[in-house]
Design a protein around this motif. Structure first.
Motif, mmCIF file in Angstrom:
data_model
loop_
_atom_site.group_PDB
_atom_site.id
_atom_site.type_symbol
_atom_site.label_atom_id
_atom_site.label_comp_id
_atom_site.label_asym_id
_atom_site.label_seq_id
_atom_site.Cartn_x
_atom_site.Cartn_y
_atom_site.Cartn_z
ATOM 1 N N ALA A 193 -2.396 -14.449 2.372
ATOM 2 C CA ALA A 193 -3.513 -14.402 1.439
ATOM 3 C C ALA A 193 -3.088 -13.704 0.157
ATOM 4 N N SER A 194 -3.561 -14.196 -0.963
ATOM 5 C CA SER A 194 -3.141 -13.643 -2.248
ATOM 6 C C SER A 194 -4.238 -12.768 -2.824
ATOM 7 N N GLY A 195 -4.086 -11.464 -2.730
ATOM 8 C CA GLY A 195 -4.999 -10.554 -3.390
ATOM 9 C C GLY A 195 -4.549 -10.341 -4.826
ATOM 10 N N ASP A 196 -4.936 -9.200 -5.403
ATOM 11 C CA ASP A 196 -4.514 -8.898 -6.769
ATOM 12 C C ASP A 196 -3.003 -8.714 -6.794
ATOM 13 N N PRO A 197 -2.276 -9.525 -7.567
ATOM 14 C CA PRO A 197 -0.814 -9.409 -7.566
ATOM 15 C C PRO A 197 -0.342 -8.185 -8.343
ATOM 16 N N VAL A 198 0.355 -7.299 -7.663
ATOM 17 C CA VAL A 198 0.953 -6.121 -8.282
ATOM 18 C C VAL A 198 2.446 -6.187 -7.986
ATOM 19 N N TRP A 199 3.252 -6.158 -9.059
ATOM 20 C CA TRP A 199 4.696 -6.349 -8.923
ATOM 21 C C TRP A 199 5.426 -5.089 -9.365
ATOM 22 N N LEU A 200 6.475 -4.757 -8.628
ATOM 23 C CA LEU A 200 7.341 -3.638 -8.978
ATOM 24 C C LEU A 200 8.746 -4.145 -9.282
ATOM 25 N N PRO A 213 0.804 -1.234 0.000
ATOM 26 C CA PRO A 213 0.000 0.000 0.000
ATOM 27 C C PRO A 213 0.834 1.280 0.000
ATOM 28 N N ALA A 214 2.017 1.251 0.597
ATOM 29 C CA ALA A 214 2.860 2.451 0.626
ATOM 30 C C ALA A 214 3.449 2.786 -0.740
ATOM 31 N N ASP A 215 3.342 1.871 -1.715
ATOM 32 C CA ASP A 215 3.905 2.087 -3.049
ATOM 33 C C ASP A 215 2.916 2.746 -4.003
ATOM 34 N N VAL A 216 1.815 3.266 -3.489
ATOM 35 C CA VAL A 216 0.761 3.755 -4.369
ATOM 36 C C VAL A 216 1.274 4.815 -5.340
ATOM 37 N N ASP A 217 2.157 5.714 -4.915
ATOM 38 C CA ASP A 217 2.653 6.775 -5.804
ATOM 39 C C ASP A 217 3.484 6.192 -6.946
ATOM 40 N N SER A 218 4.338 5.230 -6.636
ATOM 41 C CA SER A 218 5.169 4.605 -7.670
ATOM 42 C C SER A 218 4.315 3.837 -8.666
ATOM 43 N N VAL A 219 3.341 3.083 -8.154
ATOM 44 C CA VAL A 219 2.457 2.323 -9.037
ATOM 45 C C VAL A 219 1.647 3.267 -9.915
ATOM 46 N N LEU A 220 1.141 4.344 -9.311
ATOM 47 C CA LEU A 220 0.329 5.296 -10.074
ATOM 48 C C LEU A 220 1.140 5.937 -11.187
ATOM 49 N N GLU A 221 2.366 6.339 -10.913
ATOM 50 C CA GLU A 221 3.196 6.993 -11.936
ATOM 51 C C GLU A 221 3.399 6.070 -13.140
ATOM 52 N N LEU A 222 3.729 4.817 -12.888
ATOM 53 C CA LEU A 222 3.966 3.882 -13.986
ATOM 54 C C LEU A 222 2.663 3.525 -14.700
ATOM 55 N N ALA A 223 1.571 3.397 -13.956
ATOM 56 C CA ALA A 223 0.279 3.092 -14.573
ATOM 57 C C ALA A 223 -0.194 4.244 -15.450
ATOM 58 N N MET A 224 0.020 5.475 -15.026
ATOM 59 C CA MET A 224 -0.387 6.632 -15.821
ATOM 60 C C MET A 224 0.443 6.745 -17.093
ATOM 61 N N ALA A 225 1.724 6.374 -17.027
ATOM 62 C CA ALA A 225 2.565 6.395 -18.234
ATOM 63 C C ALA A 225 2.006 5.435 -19.279
ATOM 64 N N GLU A 226 1.568 4.245 -18.825
ATOM 65 C CA GLU A 226 0.982 3.274 -19.759
ATOM 66 C C GLU A 226 -0.339 3.786 -20.309
#
Length: 308
Positions: free
Chosen positions: A196-203, A139-152
């Motif tokens: 528990a395995s939720g939605d897998p998000v990898w960095l 959850p603390a990686d939300v900014d990093s994930v958002l930046e890369l997701a927005m680029a895509e």
């Protein structure tokens, strides 16, 4: 035609019937489903505000039947009052039915997306050497994930079905935040470490800086709206793969997907699927090399009134 197609062709509940006849008098039919995406909705990032999706029933005459039905659809769209702004007409059809492909092209449709599938052990990826580390996003990686997701997303607005919208970053942030907080997975799936395995998000990180993202999920085809175009069972879904522009071609995307596929296989998935844009100069070759191949092609024309 394609053994990976589901046994039954999906039809929506409701919808407007559309009918036509071939030159010999044989009937063809379909249903037109009208969907509206309200402003500020997440779905509006990859769809027009108004969508008219045709579900054809063509029998043994795919080219002539599709041609006749699209002429009838054009008349129907006029009766339904399809708008010229922010609208589209959509037909999702088996990719290998190239006879129908010809009719769709003749009426002005373009292949904006493909639903592609991969079965386990299709390819074996080589491992990436160097200083790149792969890990599950928190959850603390939300900014990093958002930046890369927005680029895509921004790239996809140039080459595919995605639509540039104001407020897109806020919508994506909310979706990413929920995905990173989700702990439970379908069918009680648990990771090898017992968590528990939720939605897998990898960095992927180089020297502590995020350089790549694989945002994935799970689909139980028996109990999910996406499952009607897939075979039965549990599927892994690749929602977004994004690598920083300066890092492309170094193997980061390949290594991320190797990790993703291992994770899917360990969970017992029957396969994995994703959507890619045929006009994208990067993704089709990449995904084909990873073992994916088109199952369904999503044909669109924008606006809906441009149907000819």
């Amino acid at each position: 035609m394609d053994p990976a197609l589901p046994e039954a062709y999906p039809l929506p509940r409701g919808g407007e019937p559309v009918m036509a006849r071939l030159r010999g008098g044989e009937p063809v039919a379909g249903l037109t489903a009208h969907t509206s995406q309200p402003p500020g909705s997440l779905a509006s990032l990859w769809s027009t505000a108004e969508t008219y999706e045709l579900f054809p029933l063509l029998g043994d005459a795919p080219r002539e039947g599709m041609d006749a039905l699209l002429h009838a659809l054009r008349r129907q769209l006029g009766e339904l009052g399809a708008q010229e702004q922010d609208s589209s007409c959509l037909v999702t059809w088996p990719s290998r039915d190239v006879a129908a492909t010809r009719a769709l092209l003749d009426h002005g449709f373009v292949p904006l997306s493909c639903l592609a599938i991969r079965t386990p052990a299709t390819t074996v990826d080589t491992k990436l050497s160097g200083t790149v580390k792969m890990r599950r996003a928190e959850p603390a990686d939300v900014d990093s994930v958002l930046e890369l997701a927005m680029a895509e997303l921004e790239y996809a607005t140039l080459v595919g079905a995605s639509v540039p919208r104001s407020g897109a970053a806020g919508l994506k942030r909310d979706a990413v935040s929920v995905r990173l907080r989700t702990k439970s997975g379908p069918r009680g799936i648990r990771r090898a470490d017992g968590a528990a395995s939720g939605d897998p998000v990898w960095l992927a990180e180089r020297d502590g800086s995020p350089v790549g993202l694989a945002e994935c999920g799970w689909v139980d085809a028996d109990n999910h709206h996406s499952g009607h175009r897939l075979g039965n069972g549990l599927w892994g879904y690749v929602n977004c793969l994004s690598v920083r522009e300066e890092e492309r071609g170094t193997g980061i995307g390949r290594e991320l997907m190797s990790l993703v596929h291992d994770d899917f296989a360990a969970a017992g998935a029957v396969g994995s699927y994703l959507y890619y844009n045929p006009a994208n100069p990067l993704s089709p070759v990449f995904w084909h090399r990873r073992g994916y191949r088109p199952l369904w092609t999503l044909w669109e024309i924008r606006p809906a009134t441009a149907l000819r």
